[in-house]
Design an enzyme around this catalytic site. Structure first.
Site, PDB file in Angstrom:
ATOM      1  N   GLU A   1      -8.463   5.038   5.224  1.00  0.00           N
ATOM      2  CA  GLU A   1      -8.449   4.289   3.960  1.00  0.00           C
ATOM      3  C   GLU A   1      -8.276   5.298   2.838  1.00  0.00           C
ATOM      4  OE1 GLU A   1      -8.417   1.152   3.763  1.00  0.00           O
ATOM      5  OE2 GLU A   1      -9.245   0.360   5.630  1.00  0.00           O
TER       6      GLU A   1
ATOM      7  N   GLU B   1       0.862  -1.181   0.000  1.00  0.00           N
ATOM      8  CA  GLU B   1       0.000   0.000   0.000  1.00  0.00           C
ATOM      9  C   GLU B   1       0.900   1.232   0.000  1.00  0.00           C
ATOM     10  OE1 GLU B   1      -2.721  -0.496   3.221  1.00  0.00           O
ATOM     11  OE2 GLU B   1      -3.649  -2.260   2.317  1.00  0.00           O
TER      12      GLU B   1
ATOM     13  N   HIS C   1      -3.762   3.487   6.330  1.00  0.00           N
ATOM     14  CA  HIS C   1      -4.299   2.160   6.422  1.00  0.00           C
ATOM     15  C   HIS C   1      -3.464   1.237   7.285  1.00  0.00           C
ATOM     16  CE1 HIS C   1      -6.771  -1.201   6.042  1.00  0.00           C
ATOM     17  NE2 HIS C   1      -5.748  -1.925   5.751  1.00  0.00           N
TER      18      HIS C   1
END
Length: 657
Positions: free
Chosen positions: A515, A361, A496
């Site tokens: 998020e 991510e 996140h």
């Protein structure tokens, strides 16, 4: 980053288009070292000398040979002709395919265009269409790269577009809405908990009006190109077009798929916008930012270099330090930004951002690297908002909690890393679920009526099992926990991750999980827009640390701050404690509150504190008086005589008991 993708794509049999020996032979392709048929044609003059060495009669008709160098020995082998095996599954008879089933790949698999935006949702649902769908949850809007299935069997939504079983000519179509230069396609199979379906080959068509279509052709044969697709549900497979095509619409037409399965796929389209000379279409909005920052993906070495550059540019307000190492020994670097870096100032709150808990991510990582550049630059320019932020707050930025996982994801590249690769640390531990569960014991204690008299509602200790030497706790997790315990953080956000509950119950810190994007690893050209989308929110969240009350709890006689004093707010079942200097911060929304400060050996003190809508925090200080027992302990420990007033008071207390 594209250089890495280029390197992968150039060696197509290994990675780029997922062509192993079997995949290559299905399409009539193979690596030069394994395929060849004897050739009886005149050899070019430039190769006559080499051929003559293998044939003493000097004729021009030769069996072509290759030289394989292995451990300094030269081995001569005749190439053998390979017979393409049958595809694993075929479409209906009405679907026509290229007789040769071959694809002329470009010499270099270089994705020169960024993603169109299926994964990031820039392409909306109404831009996707299909010949048919098995259900709404398997409709064309689900045909997005890396989209995930529901969590339970029979969930309405599943992870792919799937055509109906009876659909003889299935297709998935994307409307780019503008003239677009299509250069490549990335596909996956179906993400599902009960089905395994993936397309193994497909064709591509283009149109300007969705009525007249033309296909992507092989350069040599002029036949429709058939592209290799997937050999498993998750691994993204990149195919570049033999020739980029300019059009508005693109269609993927599955040709073969897994035996016994359905025609299912997820996709991303590589595409560049082009100018419209006729002015028939509105201009494509340009993704960008006015800030001159380093908008690119940074591997570990580049991240460390950038942080060093920021520190050198703003040495008076920055400090780079490490909180520990990853399983592979990479340091977990933190950028501290404050007007007094390196020390906790009495009354100044500490805040933190953490990113990269899941290594793949990447957006959170890059946002924090951009944030530290921005804060440094704006401070030097004298921006009042940034100046106040850095003079009234101590900010800590941890851009990569899982550097091992990120390196894995980075080397696969933005579009090819998939949903899971690089998610875990090098031990295979999901750091998101590696923090101790403090919720369950607290809830059980609340059900038994033990909170807060017997079991505290703050600073819950680590469970015994979690502290054992053989406990499955990643070094990255241990490093972050020690960091939490060492610094009196007030506010935090993880870009996140699930350590927010742990942070709230084990320390004073209020934390939220943010998020950021549907696309875990956005393309570099999307970073400027993502920065613009999140810049103000990142600053505003840091400023929330001013909301509520703050103060210092001191000894009434000595004026020395009291560490670990408990600050309780009536009606809120969660307390905070003071730092080692006696200072505290309690985030509260506007209103009137009854606040009590207590500490071991002191009489508790209560006062009313009003939080206004003005920027705070509102001062709410306490002076605590020692209890007679505490004064007696201190006097006896010092070897002093007990004063008469204290002796009389102790006697009265004994009489009451």
């Amino acid at each position: 980053m594209w250089g890495l993708l280029l390197a992968l794509a150039t060696f197509a049999p290994a990675v780029g288009v997922n062509l192993g020996a079997s995949g290559a032979s299905v399409l009539g392709l193979a690596s030069p070292a394994t395929t060849e048929a004897p050739v009886s044609t005149p050899a070019p003059r430039s190769s006559q000398a080499e051929l003559s060495a293998g044939n003493k009669n000097g004729t021009s008709e030769q069996h072509v040979r290759i030289r394989v160098i292995k451990k300094k020995k030269i081995i001569m082998k005749k190439r053998k002709k390979l017979t393409p095996p049958r595809p694993p599954a075929t479409a209906r008879a009405s679907v026509t395919t290229s007789p040769a089933r071959t694809l002329d790949l470009p010499e270099k698999q270089e994705p020169d265009c960024p993603p169109l935006g299926l994964e990031s949702l820039r392409v909306s649902d109404n831009q996707l269409d299909a010949s048919s769908s098995q259900s709404f949850g398997l409709g064309p809007h689900r045909g997005r790269l890396n989209i995930q299935s529901g969590l339970e069997d029979g969930d309405l939504f599943d992870g792919a577009w799937c055509a109906e079983q009876q659909d003889a000519e299935p297709w998935l179509q994307v409307d780019a809405r503008h003239p677009t230069r299509f250069s490549g396609i990335i596909t996956q199979g179906r993400n599902s908990i009960w089905r395994y379906d993936w397309v193994t080959s497909y064709k591509v068509q283009f149109s300007n009006d969705s009525l007249a279509w033309w296909g992507s052709k092989n350069r040599s044969s002029g036949m429709d190109a058939v592209f290799p697709a997937n050999s498993d549900p998750e691994t993204p497979v990149l195919n570049l077009l033999p020739e980029p095509q300019v059009a508005r619409f693109i269609r993927l037409l599955p040709q073969t798929w897994l035996q016994g399965g359905a025609s299912c796929l997820r996709a991303e389209i590589l595409a560049c916008p082009v100018s419209d000379p006729n002015g028939l279409f509105p201009e494509v909005p340009v993704l960008g930012s006015s800030d001159t920052l380093d908008f690119r993906h940074h591997d570990y070495k580049a991240m460390r270099k950038l942080m060093k550059q920021v520190n050198e540019q703003c040495p008076n307000i920055t400090r780079v330090y490490s909180i520990g190492r990853s399983h592979q020994g990479l340091k977990l670097y933190v950028m501290e930004m404050s007007d007094q870096p390196g020390e906790h100032e009495l009354g100044e709150p500490e805040v933190r951002y953490v990113a990269g808990m899941h290594g793949n991510e990447a957006l959170g990582r890059e946002l924090l690297l951009l944030l530290m550049q921005f804060l440094c630059r704006e401070f030097l320019r004298g921006d009042p908002r940034v100046t106040r932020l850095l003079t009234e707050t101590r900010i800590h930025l941890l851009p990569s909690m899982n550097p091992d996982g990120y390196e894995t994801a980075f080397h696969r590249g933005s579009e090819l890393v998939g949903w899971a690769e690089g998610r875990w640390n090098h031990q295979g531990i999901d750091l998101n679920h590696n923090f101790a569960d403090l919720n369950t014991p607290l809830w059980e204690a609340e059900d038994d009526g033990l909170v807060p008299d017997t079991v505290p509602n703050h600073h819950l200790p680590l469970p015994t099992y979690y502290t054992l030497p053989n406990a499955t706790v990643a070094p990255e997790t241990r490093a972050v926990i020690k960091w939490m315990e060492r610094i009196p953080f007030v506010l935090s956000a993880n870009l996140h991750g699930g350590m927010n509950d742990f942070s709230y119950l084990h320390t004073n810190c209020f934390e939220v999980t943010v998020e950021l994007s549907c696309d875990k690893f956005p393309h570099e050209n999307e970073l400027p827009q993502e920065w613009e989308n999140n810049k103000d929110a990142l600053l505003t969240y840091l400023e929330q640390v001013r909301m509520g009350i703050a103060g210092v709890v001191k000894d009434k006689d000595t004026e020395i701050g009291i560490a670990d004093a408990v600050i309780a707010v009536d009606g809120i079942n969660h307390d905070v404690t003071t730092a080692w200097g006696g200072d505290y911060w309690r985030l509260l929304t506007p209103g009137d509150y009854v606040v009590t400060a207590s500490a071991e050996g002191y009489h508790a003190a209560t006062r009313n504190c009003r939080v206004t809508f003005e920027e705070g925090p509102v001062p709410c200080n306490f002076h605590l008086t020692k209890t007679p027992k505490q004064r007696l302990r201190e006097l006896l420990a010092a070897g002093a005589k007990v004063p008469p007033d204290l002796r009389r008071r102790l006697e009265r207390l004994r009489g009451q008991n």
